[in-house]
Design a protein around this motif. Structure first.
Motif, PDB file in Angstrom:
ATOM      1  N   UNK A 325       0.818  -1.216   0.000  1.00 45.76           N
ATOM      2  CA  UNK A 325       0.000   0.000   0.000  1.00 45.76           C
ATOM      3  C   UNK A 325       0.842   1.250   0.000  1.00 45.76           C
ATOM      4  N   UNK A 326       0.256   2.336  -0.485  1.00 38.29           N
ATOM      5  CA  UNK A 326       0.987   3.602  -0.508  1.00 38.29           C
ATOM      6  C   UNK A 326       0.211   4.736   0.114  1.00 38.29           C
ATOM      7  N   UNK A 327      -0.899   4.397   0.811  1.00 36.12           N
ATOM      8  CA  UNK A 327      -1.732   5.446   1.394  1.00 36.12           C
ATOM      9  C   UNK A 327      -1.054   6.095   2.584  1.00 36.12           C
ATOM     10  N   UNK A 328      -1.394   7.351   2.820  1.00 37.99           N
ATOM     11  CA  UNK A 328      -0.838   8.087   3.944  1.00 37.99           C
ATOM     12  C   UNK A 328      -1.901   8.269   5.017  1.00 37.99           C
ATOM     13  N   UNK A 329      -1.428   8.418   6.248  1.00 39.20           N
ATOM     14  CA  UNK A 329      -2.330   8.564   7.379  1.00 39.20           C
ATOM     15  C   UNK A 329      -2.985   9.946   7.327  1.00 39.20           C
ATOM     16  N   UNK A 330      -4.320   9.958   7.398  1.00 37.70           N
ATOM     17  CA  UNK A 330      -5.055  11.229   7.297  1.00 37.70           C
ATOM     18  C   UNK A 330      -5.297  11.872   8.655  1.00 37.70           C
ATOM     19  N   UNK A 401      -2.001  -3.079   9.546  1.00 44.29           N
ATOM     20  CA  UNK A 401      -2.201  -2.847   8.118  1.00 44.29           C
ATOM     21  C   UNK A 401      -1.327  -1.714   7.586  1.00 44.29           C
ATOM     22  N   UNK A 402      -0.661  -0.981   8.525  1.00 36.73           N
ATOM     23  CA  UNK A 402       0.320   0.031   8.110  1.00 36.73           C
ATOM     24  C   UNK A 402       1.697  -0.610   8.067  1.00 36.73           C
ATOM     25  N   UNK A 403       2.593  -0.065   7.250  1.00 35.51           N
ATOM     26  CA  UNK A 403       3.995  -0.452   7.389  1.00 35.51           C
ATOM     27  C   UNK A 403       4.503   0.181   8.683  1.00 35.51           C
ATOM     28  N   UNK A 407       3.659   3.983   9.982  1.00 35.32           N
ATOM     29  CA  UNK A 407       2.994   4.128  11.283  1.00 35.32           C
ATOM     30  C   UNK A 407       3.822   5.003  12.219  1.00 35.32           C
ATOM     31  N   UNK A 408       5.098   4.682  12.340  1.00 41.82           N
ATOM     32  CA  UNK A 408       5.941   5.388  13.305  1.00 41.82           C
ATOM     33  C   UNK A 408       6.346   6.779  12.822  1.00 41.82           C
ATOM     34  N   UNK A 409       6.241   7.009  11.499  1.00 40.13           N
ATOM     35  CA  UNK A 409       6.509   8.352  10.984  1.00 40.13           C
ATOM     36  C   UNK A 409       5.479   9.351  11.523  1.00 40.13           C
ATOM     37  N   UNK A 410       4.309   8.852  11.856  1.00 42.20           N
ATOM     38  CA  UNK A 410       3.227   9.720  12.327  1.00 42.20           C
ATOM     39  C   UNK A 410       3.043   9.699  13.843  1.00 42.20           C
TER      40      UNK A 410
END
Length: 577
Positions: A325-330, A401-403, A407-410
């Motif tokens: 996946x390439x989606x970003x956390x909103x 479901x996040x890499x 996940x930790x970037x946010x």
């Protein structure tokens, strides 16, 4: 150990070149006794001085050529083994970086350090020896036997008797010493553990006057390692005199029977001298094998320990769907749905049936007694551990479901124990965001209430910090850790009892400044002090891993006995009122 040698694939051509060089070196050494025999048989016996000079010059040329290829072989084998050590250290470190807290606890930090340094050095040294000897030893042994047979087949019977005796002696000694090598590495782990605890805990040791106790602990671990090392060296020390004894008796037998054959006219003096040289080469090739037998078992034990680290699969891994996946956390909304968690081997769960939601723009505080599971709860959000059952969601999605990177970037975590690295104040704050501007760094420091003491330091933000920040107070370290988290500007902030070293005034100012900086993010604060959580939008009260109550301060005072007990234990009646 052979599994580790797969990392040598990039150097296959260089290894082949080293093998050729060692082959040439072995051939030159095998040829020298034959030249010497000709010099004696033809030059010395017949008094042919010209022949002696001619063959002597040729002998010198062969020796110089052998020396040159030997130097080249040593240089390249050293280069290969050093590169191998570098590659394996890099692989081990990169693999360990993927470990969850569970794997770190399983192996132990001290053991991981030993395996990454000492164990890899052991294998590296043996590799260098093997590159030199694994071709030379069999070449010298087989070639020496062939040349000895060529010189005098009947006299070779002496070697046929001596070699099995020598090989049996080597096997007997090595089999006795082999079990101790693995024990040595384990005891080295123990020594490193005691040393590491003694150095990192020096303040506590001195404050409790336990210096002598720690010296005794270190002496016991040190002596235990020494006793084992002495024992194995005593066993191995028998090998050399035993081999020399067998070799010397073999030489005496060769001279005795060779003299009889010379007397009968069946052998020349030069051939006897060459035969003795070949016998010594055969014996020394077995000596090379014995040296490898001494080092290889210890290196094998080290290789097994390295292999254990590389074979240990992290329990926390990205799922294939997450990697694709390439989606970003909103948004940074955090939600727990009936979450339970247990540590490996624990008698009861650390967390049971947790259900709550932490919304962006709100402060969610978590409070409870010691061991109630507050830190365990926070560790499930960035996936330091995975929940045994239930679902942890961040940004509306299951954390699995996040890499891990996304996940930790946010998420910004400020742990219970403030961790700083050697380097400048600037570098430590920028650790949260590599491309942070000077303005962002100053703003984060100001919000964390760290700007005043940083600017008071001799070089301001360029002041050097010692390893672990030992040249700062506990409160200063906490504030710099908070500044590091703030500069990242994530969607979720996790503060794990991060205000415990701050005075009440600084605590209040810091929480007031945080509201402005974190108004678009979800903030979860674990705290022991009631004053830290009283103003939170939502307070979660934990009791033995379960939620005892959720609400604001006033609501919990009325409806949650656990929270009321905590408040009454910390605040006076006037403060409660």
């Amino acid at each position: 150990m052979l599994k580790l040698f797969r990392f040598l694939r990039p150097y296959r051509a260089v290894i082949a070149f080293v093998m050729v060089l060692i082959l040439l070196q072995s051939l030159s050494e095998l040829y020298l006794p034959t030249i010497m025999a000709d010099i004696v048989n033809i030059g010395v016996v017949d008094g042919n001085t010209a022949y002696i000079w001619k063959m002597g010059g040729f002998m010198l040329a062969v020796t110089l050529a052998g020396t040159a290829v030997s130097i080249l072989a040593s240089y390249h084998s050293s280069k290969i083994s050093s590169a191998f050590g570098r590659i394996v250290r890099g692989k081990v470190f990169a693999h360990v970086e993927k470990f969850s807290l569970r794997e770190f606890g399983e192996i132990g930090t001290a053991s991981l350090i030993t395996r990454t340094t000492n164990d890899i050095n052991q294998v590296q040294q043996v590799l260098m020896m093997m590159l030199r000897m694994m071709v030379m030893a069999p070449m010298m042994c087989i070639g020496g036997i062939i040349m000895a047979l060529y010189k005098d087949a009947e006299l070779t019977v002496v070697l046929l008797v001596a070699m099995p005796v020598l090989a049996g002696a080597i096997w007997l000694v090595v089999s006795k010493g082999l079990p101790y090598f693995k024990v040595i590495q384990k005891k080295l782990d123990r020594l490193n553990l005691v040393l590491r605890e003694g150095l990192t805990g020096i303040r506590v040791i001195r404050s409790f006057n336990r210096t002598e106790h720690e010296k005794t602990r270190f002496e016991e671990a040190n002596r235990d390692l020494m006793d084992t090392a002495v024992k194995v060296n005593q066993i191995m020390a028998v090998m050399m005199p035993l081999m020399m004894l067998i070799m010397n008796f073999s030489t005496i037998a060769i001279v005795w029977f060779g003299g009889l054959r010379i007397n009968d006219g069946a052998m020349l003096v030069g051939d006897l001298m060459a035969f003795i040289s070949y016998a010594m080469q055969i014996m020394f090739s077995l000596l090379m094998f014995s040296m490898m037998f001494v080092m290889v078992p210890r290196a094998s034990a080290s290789a097994v320990r390295i292999g254990e680290v590389l074979a240990l699969e992290p329990t926390i891994e990205d799922q294939p769907a997450a990697r694709g996946g390439g989606s970003k956390m909103a948004s940074g909304e955090v939600e727990f749905r009936d979450v339970s968690f247990s540590y490996p081997g624990a008698e009861r769960p650390a967390l049971s049936g947790l259900t709550f939601r932490a919304k962006p723009g709100e402060v969610t505080a978590i409070i409870g007694g010691t061991g109630s599971g507050k830190t365990s709860l926070l560790h499930l959000i960035p996936r330091f551990f995975d929940a045994a059952s239930g679902t942890v969601l961040v940004g509306g999605r299951d954390v699995r479901s996040w890499t891990q990177e996304e996940l930790r970037r946010n998420i910004s975590l400020v742990p219970q124990k403030a961790v700083l690295f050697s380097g400048t104040v600037n570098a430590n704050i920028r650790y949260g965001k590599d491309d942070a501007s000077e303005e962002e760094i100053r703003r984060a420091a100001a919000t964390a209430q760290a700007l005043d003491f940083v600017e008071a330091m001799p070089e301001g933000f360029e002041s050097e910090l010692s390893q672990g920040g030992v040249n700062l107070s506990g409160g200063q370290k906490q504030r710099l850790s908070i500044a590091r988290a703030l500069v990242r500007r994530p969607l979720v902030y996790l503060f794990d009892d991060s205000f415990s070293a701050l005075d009440y005034k600084t605590d209040a100012k810091l929480r007031g400044a945080l509201k402005e900086e974190t108004r678009d993010a979800a903030v979860l604060i674990v705290a022991q002090r009631v004053s830290t959580v009283m103003d939170a939008d939502r307070i979660i009260v934990l009791d033995e891993g379960r939620i005892a109550g959720i609400g604001r301060h006033g609501e919990l005072m009325e409806g949650c006995s656990v929270y009321r007990e905590i408040v009454e234990s910390q605040l006076s009646e006037e403060e409660i009122a």
